[in-house]
Motif scaffolding. Structure first.
Motif, short mmCIF file in Angstrom:
data_model
loop_
_atom_site.label_atom_id
_atom_site.label_comp_id
_atom_site.label_asym_id
_atom_site.label_seq_id
_atom_site.Cartn_x
_atom_site.Cartn_y
_atom_site.Cartn_z
N LYS A 270 0.81 -1.21 0.00
CA LYS A 270 0.00 0.00 0.00
C LYS A 270 0.85 1.27 0.00
CE LYS A 270 -4.44 -0.79 -0.20
NZ LYS A 270 -4.46 -1.21 -1.60
N GLU B 43 -12.56 2.33 -5.20
CA GLU B 43 -11.82 2.27 -3.94
C GLU B 43 -10.80 1.14 -3.92
OE1 GLU B 43 -14.56 2.18 -0.70
OE2 GLU B 43 -15.08 4.30 -0.92
N SER B 44 -11.11 0.03 -4.57
CA SER B 44 -10.17 -1.09 -4.54
C SER B 44 -9.01 -0.89 -5.51
CB SER B 44 -10.89 -2.41 -4.84
OG SER B 44 -11.31 -2.43 -6.19
N ARG B 45 -9.20 -0.07 -6.53
CA ARG B 45 -8.13 0.14 -7.51
C ARG B 45 -7.24 1.32 -7.20
NH1 ARG B 45 -11.96 -1.19 -12.19
NH2 ARG B 45 -11.62 -3.40 -12.46
N CYS C 60 -6.78 2.93 -11.80
CA CYS C 60 -7.40 3.82 -10.83
C CYS C 60 -8.18 4.93 -11.55
CB CYS C 60 -6.32 4.42 -9.93
SG CYS C 60 -6.90 5.79 -8.90
N GLN D 202 -5.89 4.66 -0.97
CA GLN D 202 -6.84 5.37 -0.09
C GLN D 202 -6.66 6.89 -0.19
OE1 GLN D 202 -9.30 3.80 1.58
NE2 GLN D 202 -10.02 5.87 2.00
N LEU E 111 -17.00 0.84 -5.28
CA LEU E 111 -16.16 -0.18 -4.67
C LEU E 111 -14.95 -0.49 -5.54
CD1 LEU E 111 -18.91 -2.54 -3.24
CD2 LEU E 111 -17.40 -1.01 -1.96
N SER E 112 -15.16 -0.55 -6.84
CA SER E 112 -14.03 -0.87 -7.71
C SER E 112 -13.07 0.32 -7.75
CB SER E 112 -14.52 -1.31 -9.09
OG SER E 112 -14.39 -0.29 -10.03
N GLU F 184 -1.33 0.54 -12.67
CA GLU F 184 -2.21 0.74 -11.52
C GLU F 184 -2.86 2.13 -11.55
OE1 GLU F 184 -0.14 -2.19 -8.19
OE2 GLU F 184 0.72 -0.22 -8.58
#
Length: 82
Positions: A3, A44-46, A15, A49, A41-42, A11
């Motif tokens: 992270k 936030e997961s990609r 995002c 934060q 959700l996708s 990535e």
């Protein structure tokens, strides 16, 4: 990927793509986040934060700006300066 490490180009693209899809969904549904939950959700997961927070703020800012542009904002001190 950890992270803390900076996201790779792939990535980042994932995002941004997820963010754009989420934002387009919000635009279509008048910002009804419930209708765009899967995309949220996708997004936030990609995205890291930190970016999610930044993009949320950015969207609020852009929405606010758009509102000012469409509705017009007449500050007393801005009178006569158009």
């Amino acid at each position: 990927a950890g992270k803390m490490s900076a996201p790779t180009m792939e990535e980042r693209k994932a995002c941004w793509g997820a963010r754009d899809e989420f934002w387009q969904c919000l635009d279509r549904h008048g910002d009804d986040a419930a209708k765009c939950e899967k995309l949220r959700l996708s997004f936030e997961s990609r995205c890291p934060q930190q970016w999610v927070k930044h993009f949320d703020k950015r969207r609020d800012f852009l929405k606010y700006k758009k509102k000012l542009e469409t509705e017009g904002y007449h500050a007393p001190e801005a009178a006569g300066k158009s």
